[in-house]
Scaffold this motif. Structure first.
Motif, short mmCIF file in Angstrom:
data_model
loop_
_atom_site.label_atom_id
_atom_site.label_comp_id
_atom_site.label_asym_id
_atom_site.label_seq_id
_atom_site.Cartn_x
_atom_site.Cartn_y
_atom_site.Cartn_z
N CYS A 287 75.52 -10.20 8.34
CA CYS A 287 76.21 -10.03 9.77
C CYS A 287 75.20 -11.12 10.55
N CYS B 177 76.15 -7.33 2.72
CA CYS B 177 76.74 -6.34 3.69
C CYS B 177 78.10 -5.84 2.97
N THR C 123 81.69 -8.46 11.57
CA THR C 123 80.46 -9.33 11.61
C THR C 123 79.59 -8.87 12.76
N CYS D 4 75.69 -3.12 12.05
CA CYS D 4 75.17 -3.14 10.52
C CYS D 4 73.77 -2.67 10.60
#
Length: 195
Positions: free
Chosen positions: A102, A131, A136, A141
């Protein structure tokens, strides 16, 4: 002679059965209430890591794995800091900077202006973490990865991300201040500001 006074009796009220009394309701309604109480969901309490000593994570040890955020790389370039060398100076131990997919996607989206940061993130000394989630957005994340695995530190200068990570116990945060790296929530760090 005067008039004889009657003494009032205080707090005397006619006794009444309350409308919520069980004797007034049919037994079927009581059974329904009991059944509803049994069907209620039990709230889950998130398990606390056994490696935590109050708010400090005792499981962290060298070599430190540090999740690097997009703006941390950009600020390091602006302040002319070598990421690996400055991390080792701050923590006095070997450090492995980790970059998620990301963060790489965010750097690629930023375009031509941040090509140096992208080239730095592709350095073979940086560990690349794949990931599995959709989207994104790097902040989500990083927060998700840190809550799952308490073996990481997070390097960021983003105020919102810092605020979100401070809510997770035992995760040290590395940031840039006065042209050098500093770390918070790390008990024995040399570069940490006094508490």
């Amino acid at each position: 002679m005067g008039k004889a006074q009657k003494t009032r009796k205080f707090a005397q009220v006619k006794r009444m059965i309350s409308p919520k009394d069980a004797r007034l309701k049919p037994k079927d309604q009581l059974k329904e209430k009991i059944a509803k109480k049994k069907d209620e969901k039990i709230r889950e309490v998130t398990p606390v890591s056994s490696a935590l000593f109050f708010k400090y994570n005792t499981a962290l040890g060298p070599p430190y794995q540090i999740l690097v955020d997009t703006n941390f790389i950009n600020f390091s370039i602006q302040n002319k800091l070598d990421i690996l060398k400055s991390m080792m100076d701050c923590l006095l131990a070997k450090c492995i900077p980790c970059v998620t997919d990301c963060v790489m996607a965010e750097l690629e989206k930023l375009g031509h202006k941040y090509r140096l940061a992208l080239r730095l993130a592709k350095d073979p000394r940086f560990e690349r973490l794949p990931c599995s989630h959709s989207g994104t957005y790097a902040d989500d994340c990083l927060v998700q990865r840190v809550t799952q695995h308490k073996c990481y530190m997070v390097a960021t200068n983003d105020k919102d991300l810092k605020r979100r990570i401070r809510k997770i116990p035992g995760i040290p945060i590395m940031y840039i201040i006065n042209r050098k790296y500093s770390i918070e929530r790390m008990p024995d760090a040399l570069g940490a500001p006094p508490i």
